[in-house]
Write an enzyme that holds these catalytic residues in place. Structure first.
Site, PDB file in Angstrom:
ATOM      1  N   CYS A 138     129.074   7.245  59.542  1.00 48.99           N
ATOM      2  CA  CYS A 138     128.956   8.636  59.091  1.00 48.99           C
ATOM      3  C   CYS A 138     127.688   8.818  58.256  1.00 48.99           C
ATOM      4  O   CYS A 138     127.666   8.465  57.077  1.00 48.99           O
ATOM      5  CB  CYS A 138     130.200   9.000  58.288  1.00 48.99           C
ATOM      6  SG  CYS A 138     130.126  10.607  57.508  1.00 48.99           S
ATOM      7  N   CYS A 141     127.878  11.119  55.228  1.00 53.93           N
ATOM      8  CA  CYS A 141     128.535  10.499  54.075  1.00 53.93           C
ATOM      9  C   CYS A 141     127.601   9.503  53.379  1.00 53.93           C
ATOM     10  O   CYS A 141     127.564   9.439  52.152  1.00 53.93           O
ATOM     11  CB  CYS A 141     129.781   9.733  54.505  1.00 53.93           C
ATOM     12  SG  CYS A 141     130.788  10.570  55.728  1.00 53.93           S
ATOM     13  N   ASP A 142     126.886   8.696  54.138  1.00 53.93           N
ATOM     14  CA  ASP A 142     126.241   7.511  53.558  1.00 53.93           C
ATOM     15  C   ASP A 142     124.712   7.526  53.530  1.00 53.93           C
ATOM     16  O   ASP A 142     124.112   6.639  52.913  1.00 53.93           O
ATOM     17  CB  ASP A 142     126.711   6.250  54.318  1.00 53.93           C
ATOM     18  CG  ASP A 142     128.203   6.027  54.150  1.00 53.93           C
ATOM     19  OD1 ASP A 142     128.740   6.469  53.117  1.00 53.93           O
ATOM     20  OD2 ASP A 142     128.827   5.427  55.035  1.00 53.93           O
TER      21      ASP A 142
HETATM   22  C1  LIG Z   1     133.544   4.992  56.476  1.00 55.13           C
HETATM   23  C2  LIG Z   1     133.756   6.482  56.373  1.00 55.13           C
HETATM   24  C3  LIG Z   1     133.182   7.163  55.335  1.00 55.13           C
HETATM   25  C4  LIG Z   1     133.374   8.536  55.225  1.00 55.13           C
HETATM   26  N1  LIG Z   1     132.799   9.169  54.158  1.00 55.13           N
HETATM   27  C5  LIG Z   1     133.010  10.495  53.997  1.00 55.13           C
HETATM   28  C6  LIG Z   1     132.457  11.183  52.865  1.00 55.13           C
HETATM   29  O1  LIG Z   1     131.764  10.596  52.039  1.00 55.13           O
HETATM   30  N2  LIG Z   1     132.713  12.500  52.766  1.00 55.13           N
HETATM   31  C7  LIG Z   1     133.457  13.191  53.676  1.00 55.13           C
HETATM   32  O2  LIG Z   1     133.673  14.395  53.493  1.00 55.13           O
HETATM   33  N3  LIG Z   1     133.978  12.573  54.751  1.00 55.13           N
HETATM   34  C8  LIG Z   1     133.764  11.248  54.940  1.00 55.13           C
HETATM   35  N4  LIG Z   1     134.280  10.614  56.033  1.00 55.13           N
HETATM   36  C9  LIG Z   1     135.023  11.416  57.029  1.00 55.13           C
HETATM   37  C10 LIG Z   1     136.454  11.711  56.513  1.00 55.13           C
HETATM   38  O3  LIG Z   1     137.054  10.510  56.125  1.00 55.13           O
HETATM   39  C11 LIG Z   1     137.285  12.390  57.610  1.00 55.13           C
HETATM   40  O4  LIG Z   1     136.663  13.568  58.034  1.00 55.13           O
HETATM   41  C12 LIG Z   1     138.678  12.715  57.076  1.00 55.13           C
HETATM   42  O5  LIG Z   1     139.333  11.570  56.612  1.00 55.13           O
HETATM   43  C13 LIG Z   1     139.527  13.364  58.169  1.00 55.13           C
HETATM   44  O6  LIG Z   1     140.794  13.593  57.625  1.00 55.13           O
HETATM   45  P1  LIG Z   1     142.080  13.788  58.557  1.00 55.13           P
HETATM   46  O7  LIG Z   1     143.216  13.879  57.605  1.00 55.13           O
HETATM   47  O8  LIG Z   1     141.843  14.879  59.508  1.00 55.13           O
HETATM   48  O9  LIG Z   1     142.181  12.477  59.439  1.00 55.13           O
HETATM   49  P2  LIG Z   1     142.180  10.924  59.051  1.00 55.13           P
HETATM   50  O10 LIG Z   1     141.536  10.674  57.763  1.00 55.13           O
HETATM   51  O11 LIG Z   1     141.667  10.251  60.279  1.00 55.13           O
HETATM   52  O12 LIG Z   1     143.723  10.593  58.859  1.00 55.13           O
HETATM   53  C14 LIG Z   1     144.588  10.545  59.954  1.00 55.13           C
HETATM   54  C15 LIG Z   1     145.731   9.622  59.615  1.00 55.13           C
HETATM   55  O13 LIG Z   1     146.704   9.705  60.657  1.00 55.13           O
HETATM   56  C16 LIG Z   1     147.242   8.418  60.887  1.00 55.13           C
HETATM   57  N5  LIG Z   1     147.777   8.384  62.238  1.00 55.13           N
HETATM   58  C17 LIG Z   1     147.099   8.482  63.420  1.00 55.13           C
HETATM   59  N6  LIG Z   1     147.954   8.411  64.466  1.00 55.13           N
HETATM   60  C18 LIG Z   1     149.196   8.261  63.938  1.00 55.13           C
HETATM   61  C19 LIG Z   1     150.501   8.120  64.512  1.00 55.13           C
HETATM   62  N7  LIG Z   1     150.691   8.116  65.851  1.00 55.13           N
HETATM   63  N8  LIG Z   1     151.553   7.969  63.685  1.00 55.13           N
HETATM   64  C20 LIG Z   1     151.390   7.982  62.321  1.00 55.13           C
HETATM   65  N9  LIG Z   1     150.170   8.107  61.724  1.00 55.13           N
HETATM   66  C21 LIG Z   1     149.097   8.250  62.527  1.00 55.13           C
HETATM   67  C22 LIG Z   1     146.041   7.486  60.694  1.00 55.13           C
HETATM   68  O14 LIG Z   1     146.480   6.174  60.379  1.00 55.13           O
HETATM   69  C23 LIG Z   1     145.317   8.160  59.531  1.00 55.13           C
HETATM   70  O15 LIG Z   1     145.723   7.639  58.291  1.00 55.13           O
HETATM   71  C24 LIG Z   1     134.141   9.247  56.184  1.00 55.13           C
HETATM   72  C25 LIG Z   1     134.712   8.545  57.240  1.00 55.13           C
HETATM   73  C26 LIG Z   1     134.524   7.180  57.344  1.00 55.13           C
HETATM   74  C27 LIG Z   1     135.158   6.430  58.498  1.00 55.13           C
END
Ligand SMILES: Cc1cc2nc3c(=O)[nH]c(=O)nc-3n(C[C@H](O)[C@H](O)[C@H](O)COP(=O)(O)OP(=O)(O)OC[C@H]3O[C@@H](n4cnc5c(N)ncnc54)[C@H](O)[C@@H]3O)c2cc1C
Length: 309
Positions: A138, A141-142
């Protein structure tokens, strides 16, 4: 962690990332009995971020792990229940929805799907142990961590070129490593990248390994047309070879777009009444923690309205 306490809830949230945790905070504060189901670590993808500098309210930044934990604590304080299990399917029984998991089946009136997406990995040596220490998925982010340092971007599509253009604002050099001899990105992005003096291209090349002790130091490359092996010294490598939405458990339940993402309207409603989607799992999501949290709040507010109707 509150393990399974009952089988019926007014709202079930699938996924414990920023979208799901915010949805859980809102539904719990609305006094709806709410269950969040998470298959891994509560916090979702943001838990992998060493330092989050763009989540409002944390002027000095915050570790992603801590941010996720704080979100979970806050929602739990208002009554959110959490079960650690994998959701394997959703069954519709009239107005009732049955959420099937590896632990148990739960019934509910409303479901908020917040299962996010996963970065596709290269699957090469060094990638996993140097993630967060030079290996990133990302640039938004970084990128600021690589000011005046050389970095590589792996990939040749829109995501990779967008990352490269963003990185060029910070890094000293940006080397795009692509396994083909031309980009798959849109023409306009390609033109911008070619015109950017800091961006260079390493065509027909694949990364075979990422080296470094504490931090990324160099990449080992393989030129596929000539077979030549070489190394490239960089401080960071951004892998942008695509994303995989976590929607396998929805096949046959909900229509998905070509790439597997969920289509919603601006109330986060899907085509099926009582089923909402929020965060990275939505088509055209900007894929940021704050936008995911915003989606979660919207989904919860409209889920509450749906239940009370
Ligand atoms: C290394 C890294 C750094 C990042 N840094 C930043 C940053 O600095 N700033 C920023 O704004 N964004 C950052 N992001 C992006 C940000 O993390 C995502 O946009 C955000 O987490 C998305 O949130 P979400 O809740 O939609 O999904 P996710 O965070 O993907 O959460 C989804 C969850 O659902 C769970 N899940 C999936 N399928 C199932 C299932 N079948 N049953 C039960 N559970 C399930 C997963 O385990 C996960 O915990 C970063 C991402 C990464 C990978």
């Amino acid at each position: 962690m509150t393990e399974k306490t009952k089988q019926e809830y007014q709202v079930i949230i699938i996924g414990g990332g920023p979208a799901g945790l915010t949805a859980g905070l809102y539904t719990s504060r609305a006094r709806l009995s709410s269950l969040l189901i998470e298959r891994g670590l509560v916090g979702g993808q943001i838990a992998d971020a060493e330092l989050v500098e763009n989540y409002p309210g944390f002027a000095q930044g915050i570790s992603g792990l801590e941010l996720g934990q704080l979100m979970h604590q806050q929602a739990t304080k208002y009554g959110l229940n959490t079960v650690i299990a994998e959701v394997t399917g959703i069954e519709l029984k009239g107005e009732e929805k049955v959420v099937k998991t590896t632990k148990s089946d739960f019934t509910t009136k409303a479901v908020i799907i917040a299962s996010g997406s996963e970065r596709r990995k290269l699957g090469i040596p060094g990638e996993e142990n140097l993630t967060g220490r030079g290996v990133s998925y990302c640039a938004t982010c970084d990128a600021p961590f690589f000011k005046d340092k050389p970095v590589a971007v792996v990939g040749g599509g829109n995501a990779a070129i967008t990352e490269a253009l963003y990185l060029a604002k910070f890094a000293s050099r940006v080397i795009v490593i692509h396994r083909r001899d031309q980009l798959r990105a849109s023409r306009i992005l390609e033109e911008r990248a070619l015109a950017e003096p800091k961006i260079e291209f390493q065509w027909n090349s694949v990364v075979e390994g990422i080296e470094g002790e504490e931090m990324v130091k160099r990449l080992s490359l393989h030129q596929v047309t000539t077979g030549k092996k070489s190394t490239l010294d960089v401080a960071g490598v951004f892998i942008a070879i695509g994303l995989k939405p976590n929607t396998d458990f929805l096949k046959g339940v909900l229509p998905l777009d070509e790439a597997g993402y969920i289509i919603t309207n601006d109330k986060m409603e899907t085509e099926l009444p009582g089923i909402f989607a929020a965060g990275d799992i939505r088509q055209n999501s900007p894929r940021q923690a704050i936008t995911a949290a915003g989606d979660g709040a919207t989904a919860a507010i409209f889920a509450e309205k749906f239940i009370s109707q």
